[in-house]
Design a protein around this motif. Structure first.
Motif, short mmCIF file in Angstrom:
data_model
loop_
_atom_site.label_atom_id
_atom_site.label_comp_id
_atom_site.label_asym_id
_atom_site.label_seq_id
_atom_site.Cartn_x
_atom_site.Cartn_y
_atom_site.Cartn_z
N GLY A 30 0.80 -1.22 0.00
CA GLY A 30 0.00 0.00 0.00
C GLY A 30 0.83 1.27 0.00
O GLY A 30 2.01 1.27 0.36
N ARG A 31 0.19 2.34 -0.42
CA ARG A 31 0.81 3.65 -0.39
C ARG A 31 0.74 4.16 1.04
O ARG A 31 -0.32 4.15 1.67
CB ARG A 31 0.07 4.60 -1.33
CG ARG A 31 0.85 5.81 -1.73
CD ARG A 31 0.19 6.49 -2.91
NE ARG A 31 -1.24 6.60 -2.73
CZ ARG A 31 -1.85 7.73 -2.36
NH1 ARG A 31 -1.17 8.80 -2.15
NH2 ARG A 31 -3.16 7.75 -2.23
N LYS A 32 1.84 4.64 1.55
CA LYS A 32 1.94 5.04 2.96
C LYS A 32 2.02 6.56 3.06
O LYS A 32 2.77 7.20 2.34
CB LYS A 32 3.20 4.41 3.55
CG LYS A 32 3.50 4.79 4.97
CD LYS A 32 4.80 4.11 5.38
CE LYS A 32 5.25 4.53 6.75
NZ LYS A 32 6.52 3.87 7.11
N TYR A 41 -2.16 3.66 5.43
CA TYR A 41 -1.79 2.87 4.26
C TYR A 41 -3.03 2.69 3.41
O TYR A 41 -4.09 2.35 3.93
CB TYR A 41 -1.28 1.50 4.67
CG TYR A 41 -0.05 1.51 5.54
CD1 TYR A 41 1.21 1.40 4.99
CD2 TYR A 41 -0.17 1.65 6.92
CE1 TYR A 41 2.34 1.40 5.80
CE2 TYR A 41 0.96 1.65 7.73
CZ TYR A 41 2.20 1.53 7.16
OH TYR A 41 3.31 1.55 7.97
N VAL A 42 -2.91 2.89 2.09
CA VAL A 42 -4.04 2.74 1.17
C VAL A 42 -3.62 1.84 0.02
O VAL A 42 -2.56 2.03 -0.57
CB VAL A 42 -4.50 4.10 0.61
CG1 VAL A 42 -5.66 3.93 -0.35
CG2 VAL A 42 -4.88 5.04 1.73
N LEU A 43 -4.46 0.86 -0.29
CA LEU A 43 -4.21 -0.06 -1.40
C LEU A 43 -5.54 -0.37 -2.08
O LEU A 43 -6.53 -0.66 -1.41
CB LEU A 43 -3.58 -1.36 -0.87
CG LEU A 43 -3.25 -2.43 -1.89
CD1 LEU A 43 -2.13 -1.96 -2.83
CD2 LEU A 43 -2.85 -3.72 -1.20
N ARG A 44 -5.57 -0.31 -3.40
CA ARG A 44 -6.79 -0.65 -4.14
C ARG A 44 -7.10 -2.13 -3.95
O ARG A 44 -6.21 -2.95 -3.89
CB ARG A 44 -6.63 -0.35 -5.62
CG ARG A 44 -6.62 1.13 -5.92
CD ARG A 44 -6.88 1.34 -7.40
NE ARG A 44 -6.84 2.75 -7.72
CZ ARG A 44 -7.89 3.55 -7.62
NH1 ARG A 44 -9.03 3.09 -7.20
NH2 ARG A 44 -7.79 4.82 -7.93
N ASP A 88 -8.45 -0.71 0.35
CA ASP A 88 -8.17 -1.15 1.70
C ASP A 88 -7.40 -0.04 2.38
O ASP A 88 -6.39 0.43 1.86
CB ASP A 88 -7.36 -2.44 1.71
CG ASP A 88 -8.16 -3.64 1.26
OD1 ASP A 88 -9.40 -3.58 1.35
OD2 ASP A 88 -7.56 -4.63 0.84
N VAL A 89 -7.88 0.41 3.53
CA VAL A 89 -7.25 1.50 4.27
C VAL A 89 -6.90 0.96 5.65
O VAL A 89 -7.75 0.45 6.36
CB VAL A 89 -8.21 2.71 4.40
CG1 VAL A 89 -7.56 3.83 5.19
CG2 VAL A 89 -8.63 3.20 3.03
N LEU A 90 -5.63 1.08 6.00
CA LEU A 90 -5.17 0.66 7.31
C LEU A 90 -4.62 1.88 8.04
O LEU A 90 -3.76 2.58 7.51
CB LEU A 90 -4.08 -0.41 7.18
CG LEU A 90 -3.52 -0.96 8.48
CD1 LEU A 90 -4.60 -1.70 9.25
CD2 LEU A 90 -2.35 -1.87 8.22
N VAL A 91 -5.14 2.13 9.24
CA VAL A 91 -4.73 3.29 10.02
C VAL A 91 -4.02 2.81 11.28
O VAL A 91 -4.55 2.02 12.04
CB VAL A 91 -5.95 4.16 10.43
CG1 VAL A 91 -5.50 5.36 11.24
CG2 VAL A 91 -6.71 4.60 9.20
N GLN A 111 -7.52 13.56 1.96
CA GLN A 111 -6.29 13.69 1.18
C GLN A 111 -5.87 12.37 0.57
O GLN A 111 -5.46 12.32 -0.59
CB GLN A 111 -5.15 14.21 2.07
CG GLN A 111 -5.26 15.65 2.46
CD GLN A 111 -4.15 16.06 3.42
OE1 GLN A 111 -3.26 15.29 3.73
NE2 GLN A 111 -4.20 17.30 3.86
N LEU A 112 -5.97 11.32 1.31
CA LEU A 112 -5.52 10.02 0.82
C LEU A 112 -6.50 9.37 -0.14
O LEU A 112 -6.10 8.80 -1.13
CB LEU A 112 -5.26 9.07 1.99
CG LEU A 112 -3.79 9.07 2.34
CD1 LEU A 112 -3.55 10.01 3.45
CD2 LEU A 112 -3.36 7.70 2.63
#
Length: 116
Positions: A30-32, A41-44, A88-91, A111-112
């Motif tokens: 994911g993009r951090k 973290y965000v991942l399609r 998918d978003v992980l915080v 923003q994300l």
């Protein structure tokens, strides 16, 4: 009226990132984005809706504080207008998350999710 119709913005089990493999994939691929209070973290994903995972450790505070932070993060995520696409978003909450306002949480998610 069915529960889905009564509460269209509910945060259901399908909205949560729960599987260990999906969490690990989001962490590694994911993009951090690092903020002073949060790391996101965000991942399609292949789904039609986003999923949210939360990690709030004991360094952040006691159980009452951690649960309050998680409720507020879920609500800020739920209110995002760009929730139609699958992500998918992980915080990961840091100690400063205790003082984080709802408006700041919404801005961080906004923003994300707009860029992803």
């Amino acid at each position: 009226m069915s529960p889905v119709q009564a509460h269209p913005y509910r945060f259901t089990r399908e909205d949560r990132l729960r599987q260990k493999a999906a969490i690990r994939r989001t962490l590694t691929q994911g993009r951090k984005k690092v903020f002073p209070e949060l790391v996101i973290y965000v991942l399609r994903n292949e789904r039609t809706h986003p999923r949210l995972g939360l990690a709030v450790g004991r360094k952040v505070g006691n159980a009452v504080v951690r649960n309050r932070i998680k409720r507020r993060l879920r609500e800020a995520f739920r209110q995002q207008p760009v929730r139609a696409t699958g992500r998918d978003v992980l915080v990961v909450a840091r100690a400063g998350a205790r003082q984080l306002s709802m408006q700041a949480m919404r801005v961080y998610f906004g923003q994300l999710l707009e860029k992803a």
